[in-house]
Enzyme design. Sequence first.
Site, PDB file in Angstrom:
ATOM      1  N   LYS A   1       6.738  21.935  -1.262  1.00 43.50           N
ATOM      2  CA  LYS A   1       5.535  21.096  -1.156  1.00 43.50           C
ATOM      3  C   LYS A   1       4.777  21.545   0.093  1.00 43.50           C
ATOM      4  CE  LYS A   1       3.879  16.388  -1.466  1.00 43.50           C
ATOM      5  NZ  LYS A   1       3.000  16.318  -0.308  1.00 43.50           N
TER       6      LYS A   1
ATOM      7  N   LYS B   1       9.520  19.152 -10.799  1.00 43.12           N
ATOM      8  CA  LYS B   1       8.694  18.809 -11.961  1.00 43.12           C
ATOM      9  C   LYS B   1       9.494  19.036 -13.233  1.00 43.12           C
ATOM     10  CE  LYS B   1       4.683  20.482  -9.476  1.00 43.12           C
ATOM     11  NZ  LYS B   1       3.608  21.449  -9.320  1.00 43.12           N
TER      12      LYS B   1
ATOM     13  N   CYS C   1       0.600 -16.427  15.615  1.00 39.06           N
ATOM     14  CA  CYS C   1      -0.268 -15.277  15.338  1.00 39.06           C
ATOM     15  C   CYS C   1      -1.159 -15.038  16.564  1.00 39.06           C
ATOM     16  CB  CYS C   1      -1.127 -15.596  14.112  1.00 39.06           C
ATOM     17  SG  CYS C   1      -2.386 -14.362  13.746  1.00 39.06           S
TER      18      CYS C   1
ATOM     19  N   CYS D   1      -4.137 -15.294  16.590  1.00 42.22           N
ATOM     20  CA  CYS D   1      -5.185 -16.312  16.543  1.00 42.22           C
ATOM     21  C   CYS D   1      -4.681 -17.652  17.065  1.00 42.22           C
ATOM     22  CB  CYS D   1      -5.719 -16.470  15.114  1.00 42.22           C
ATOM     23  SG  CYS D   1      -4.572 -17.287  13.992  1.00 42.22           S
TER      24      CYS D   1
END
Length: 675
Positions: free
Chosen positions: A117, A283, A401, A403
């Site tokens: 690859k 493959k 969080c 926030c």
Amino acid sequence: MVQKLEIINLYKKKLNLLKKHDKLYFDQDKPVISDAKYDNLKKEVLDLEAKNKFLKKLNLSRSVGSPPSNKFKKIKHLKPMLSLSNAFDIKDMNDFISKIGNFLNNKKDIDFFSEPKIDGISATLIYEDGVLTKGLSRGDGTTGEDILENLKTINRIPKKIKGKNIPSLLEVRAEVYIGKKDFEKIRGSFANPRNAAGGSLRQKDSKETSKIPLKYFAYGFGAVEPMIFKTQSEFLEKINYWGFSTNPLIKKVQNLNEIEKRYSYIDSIRSSLDYDIDGLVFKVNDLKLQSRLGNTSTFPRWAIAYKFSAEKAVTKIKDIVIQVGRTGAITPVAKVEPVTVGGVVVSNATLHNEDEINRKDIRVGDIVLIQRAGDVIPQVVSVDVSKRKNGSKKFIFPDKCLCGSDTYKEINKSTKKQDAVRRCTRGYECDYTAKEKLKHIVSKDALNIDGLGKKVIDQFWDLSFIRKPSDIFKLDYEKIKTLEGWGNLSIDNLRKAIDKSKNIDLDRFIFSIGIRHIGQENAKILSGFFKNISNFSNLFNETDREEILKNLAELDGIGETQIDSINNFFSKKVNIEIVKKYIEKLNINEFKEKNKRGKFVNQSIMFTGGFERMSRSEAKSIVEVNGGKVLSSVSKKLNILVVGNSKPTKKKIESAKKLNVKIIKEGDWYKILNI
Ligand code: IVH
């Protein structure tokens, strides 16, 4: 007064530095400082601006991002350029082989073909009557960019194929790369050969491309008419004979043992090769079997990339911070002393979740081993506890969080276990989640807006230009113009890209909203169900929603998890408002049945019992490839119930009889398929 001058000078100094790094990051793709340092610098500049309003009047603001690239013409691929699923160990390879065996109704002794690859840039070459007429980049897999002139500068790419019996249409797929030795000569400031190859292929002026010694290996085909090849090995042999470069390290293999042997061998010679490879692709060799196996929406079922183990490096954790993802997932991230791993400078590494930190007892100040595999985010693998200093403290995972609100761990529906990931559940109401949702909305597989990348969203968010999806379409370009680096051309390109994105297919739109558990595949299923945006909008109404969700349960691929998630999302008024405003800005195309000519267009089919000549997966795939839908329960919508010879469920047959659904036997099924 003096103080004001000092501030101005400090601001100018920091701003100039930031501009320099902006340029390195955005324009040249080669940052020289860590993300953390960059973020700090940016914060310092923004803080100075926020605290000292007079600085704005100086009109020195920095630019945001480089001009969007609209350099190349976009062209739709004749056949999508899919990516590969990955295997990381022999167990994954075993699963791959047995899945294929099962799909092909317990077929044994399947020939596989192994190829390195190549870690380069993929391109596709189209030959009409043997003449190279188009050359495209992969792009988003569906649409690529016209880079023909640049590809033509690569010597060994045939411009005209000389040979007999060349298909009138031949699409050859290839990986373009720069040899390791050549890279050393031209490396300049590119981090690795792959980046350099990418940069070179995307040069506007093909003369620039020709200065860089690009090479390639052809590995596959797209559209071929007439199809004259029978196996992958035969295909590569033929095109090599016609003058294409193919990799010399290709080999047929048969079983797990041979696969592992080949993998170990190539891994052992990997460093001596003049090109980077990051694994082996296996493959199914027989093209008929490949076509029976077909694809999922993103991966072929007949191939897999068996990845080499990741590159590793040792560094020190400077800090552990929290990041919030678009689904509210709280991810701890280690800020590490910058270290080069596989040619890339790494300064952040993910710690996954709270359990992972606890299990590995990862602490600030620790010396750790990190690894980076391909495009995957670098990870902390292990801690060198022997190097830990006295007095180091256990990391306490925050339960809030960023926030400020509480976070939760869900219970997994199928395993009934508590999820390892903590989440903020406020969605668009959490600024941190909302910003990530916006990044998702503009991303390649959603609105696909060129020039509105992650960094630009960060910046536009900080400047309050974009706070919700509909804001994307209300940008004040005059304001953006005042930001340095945004000239008339880049503004024009951004405006065009945004305008273009308004025209969107229903499945992309559904995916773009970012409902948890609704990925591309599910969005496609849902788009086939809703057909148009008006039906989809019925989800906003609670009573309609209940009814819709009941119907969704009948769709193959949509389960309780997805249904709960859709329900949760639309149970929030704020989400409905945001989606409504977003829809107003868009022109959403109706769902189009893809396989209009298929045998099963507009047909819903269900299977019960086992079949002698094909697996359930293959039967399902045949229905889908031919435009039909497979249902998982008997309902009025079902058109045909196919009863297999082995142990069919009596109850299903009875319910189908009651509802007057057509019932056919296994033999009739083969007759329909002409097999
Ligand atoms: S076959 C449908 N073979 O890897 C299967 N890909 O993750 C298509 N690549 O886009 C891929 N060497 O850019 C295949 N020998 C090889 C490859 C190869 C490199 C790249 C290619 C592809 C990506 C898939």
